[in-house]
Design an enzyme around this catalytic site. Structure first.
Site, mmCIF file in Angstrom:
data_model
loop_
_atom_site.group_PDB
_atom_site.id
_atom_site.type_symbol
_atom_site.label_atom_id
_atom_site.label_comp_id
_atom_site.label_asym_id
_atom_site.label_seq_id
_atom_site.Cartn_x
_atom_site.Cartn_y
_atom_site.Cartn_z
ATOM 1 N N HIS A 177 -2.913 -9.301 3.400
ATOM 2 C CA HIS A 177 -4.330 -9.505 3.674
ATOM 3 C C HIS A 177 -4.509 -10.647 4.667
ATOM 4 O O HIS A 177 -3.743 -11.615 4.669
ATOM 5 C CB HIS A 177 -5.092 -9.840 2.389
ATOM 6 N N ARG B 188 0.862 -1.174 0.000
ATOM 7 C CA ARG B 188 0.000 0.000 0.000
ATOM 8 C C ARG B 188 0.900 1.226 0.000
ATOM 9 O O ARG B 188 1.979 1.214 0.593
ATOM 10 C CB ARG B 188 -0.906 0.010 1.222
ATOM 11 N N LYS C 186 -1.936 -2.567 7.898
ATOM 12 C CA LYS C 186 -3.182 -2.145 8.528
ATOM 13 C C LYS C 186 -3.453 -2.970 9.775
ATOM 14 O O LYS C 186 -3.053 -4.128 9.877
ATOM 15 C CB LYS C 186 -4.337 -2.314 7.533
ATOM 16 N N ARG D 193 -0.165 -2.214 -7.231
ATOM 17 C CA ARG D 193 -0.518 -3.281 -6.276
ATOM 18 C C ARG D 193 -1.339 -4.359 -6.990
ATOM 19 O O ARG D 193 -1.121 -5.550 -6.798
ATOM 20 C CB ARG D 193 -1.295 -2.666 -5.116
ATOM 21 N N HIS E 18 -1.905 2.188 -6.533
ATOM 22 C CA HIS E 18 -2.789 1.051 -6.279
ATOM 23 C C HIS E 18 -2.876 0.149 -7.504
ATOM 24 O O HIS E 18 -3.052 -1.063 -7.383
ATOM 25 C CB HIS E 18 -4.179 1.543 -5.884
ATOM 26 N N TYR F 63 -8.133 -7.926 -6.314
ATOM 27 C CA TYR F 63 -6.832 -7.456 -6.807
ATOM 28 C C TYR F 63 -6.395 -8.233 -8.045
ATOM 29 O O TYR F 63 -5.393 -7.898 -8.654
ATOM 30 C CB TYR F 63 -5.772 -7.607 -5.713
#
Length: 334
Positions: A304, A183, A209, A281, A278, A313
């Site tokens: 993730h 990210r 995250k 990514r 992104h 994705y």
């Protein structure tokens, strides 16, 4: 239990109260500061679209539909040519943010009925993924990576001092984004000390995250460019950040797109296509999965917690169905 009386707040008043509550949750560790700021930004957008003087309880399901569609059509300011509106992931995030606001408003007595329950606009109606967010083809990605790898050999522009050169830094940014798919927040947050060597392999400890960390090995070519950048391309500064401006300050998220655009100018026009961080990514995920890399390994690279998230994705590549059918596993050896 519902409050006995309705508090007819304007959208702006409700937004201010809700954002104050959200930011207070960061003190207890219930939310990260970055997540709280995302909520705050989406609530500010809601206030702008609905109007500061609108009463929150007066908003209906139809109004929410109109707000979602208006947000979908808003240009994405992170792009230099903002003409494609918001991506599906941004639209889903905005919907989650305002859903959380209305859920709290229902419990707090700011609305009688949660209008989100009457919203009928589907994700398809809100719009599809813009080209800049889609994965690059193999040729496009290799063109961008090739341009980044040769940046260290670029002669200095006329009149530019050596300590103002950023070619190696730009190469590191593009190579990390295109081959490891972090990210953009993870990239600009990276510090020099987050990169370490174990048994001869260079790793990046990525702080992602939800307070999660992951150690991802760098491809050898990327590790070599990173080492060259640390040795002679990074400004001498007390700042511990990996990516610095030539003035010695940590790079901001908004600077990354400009770096990608600058490197793209060195790519052959036949291989060049505009792309966001992104989108890179997406490129990492798409090509790792297309090359039959284990799905759980790709999940860990991207950071993730759930394999199901990989689906959004994984973009379609030209000709991939034809290749898959030519190499059908039930027909091998015939």
């Amino acid at each position: 239990m519902r409050p006995a009386e309705l508090d007819r707040l304007t959208v702006a008043e409700a937004g201010d109260r809700y954002v104050e509550l959200v930011r207070a949750r960061t003190v207890t560790g219930a939310l990260s500061s970055s997540t709280a700021e995302v909520y705050a930004r989406d609530v500010a957008t809601l206030v702008e679209l609905a109007g500061v003087d609108a009463v929150l309880d007066d908003l209906t399901g139809a109004d929410v539909d109109a707000l979602l569609l208006a947000f979908a059509r808003r240009p994405d300011g992170r792009l230099r040519t903002p003409s494609g509106g918001q991506s599906p992931s941004s639209q889903a995030r905005f919907r989650r943010s305002i859903s959380a606001l209305f859920k709290h408003a229902t419990l707090a007595g700011w609305v009688q009925i949660n209008p989100m329950t009457a919203s009928t606009v589907t994700s398809k109606e809100r719009g599809g993924l813009r080209p800049q967010r889609r994965a690059l083809t193999r040729e496009q990605a290799q063109g961008l990576i090739g341009a980044a790898r040769t940046l260290g050999d670029v002669p200095p522009p006329e009149g530019k001092r050596r300590d103002q050169r950023t070619e190696l830094r730009d190469a590191v940014i593009v190579l990390l984004l295109a081959t490891m798919g972090p990210r953009v927040s993870e990239l600009v947050r990276a510090n020099v000390e987050d990169f370490f060597t174990n048994d001869g392999v260079r790793y990046w400890r990525i702080f992602g995250k939800g307070g999660r960390t992951r150690d991802v090995p760098l491809p050898d070519d990327v590790a070599a460019v990173l080492q060259e950048y640390l040795a002679r391309g990074r400004p001498a500064a007390a700042e511990k950040a990996l990516l610095l401006s030539w003035r010695g300050r940590r790079l901001a998220r908004g600077d990354v797109q400009a770096v990608i655009d600058r490197v793209q100018q060195r790519v052959d026009p036949d291989q060049r296509r505009s792309v966001t961080p992104h989108g890179l990514r997406h490129t990492t995920a798409t090509h790792l999965l297309a090359d039959a890399v284990d799905m759980d390994a790709v999940r860990r690279v991207l950071g993730h917690s759930d394999l199901a998230t990989l689906g959004r994705y994984r973009d379609e590549l030209p000709g991939e169905l034809e290749v898959a059918m030519r190499a059908h596993p039930l027909l091998r050896g015939r």
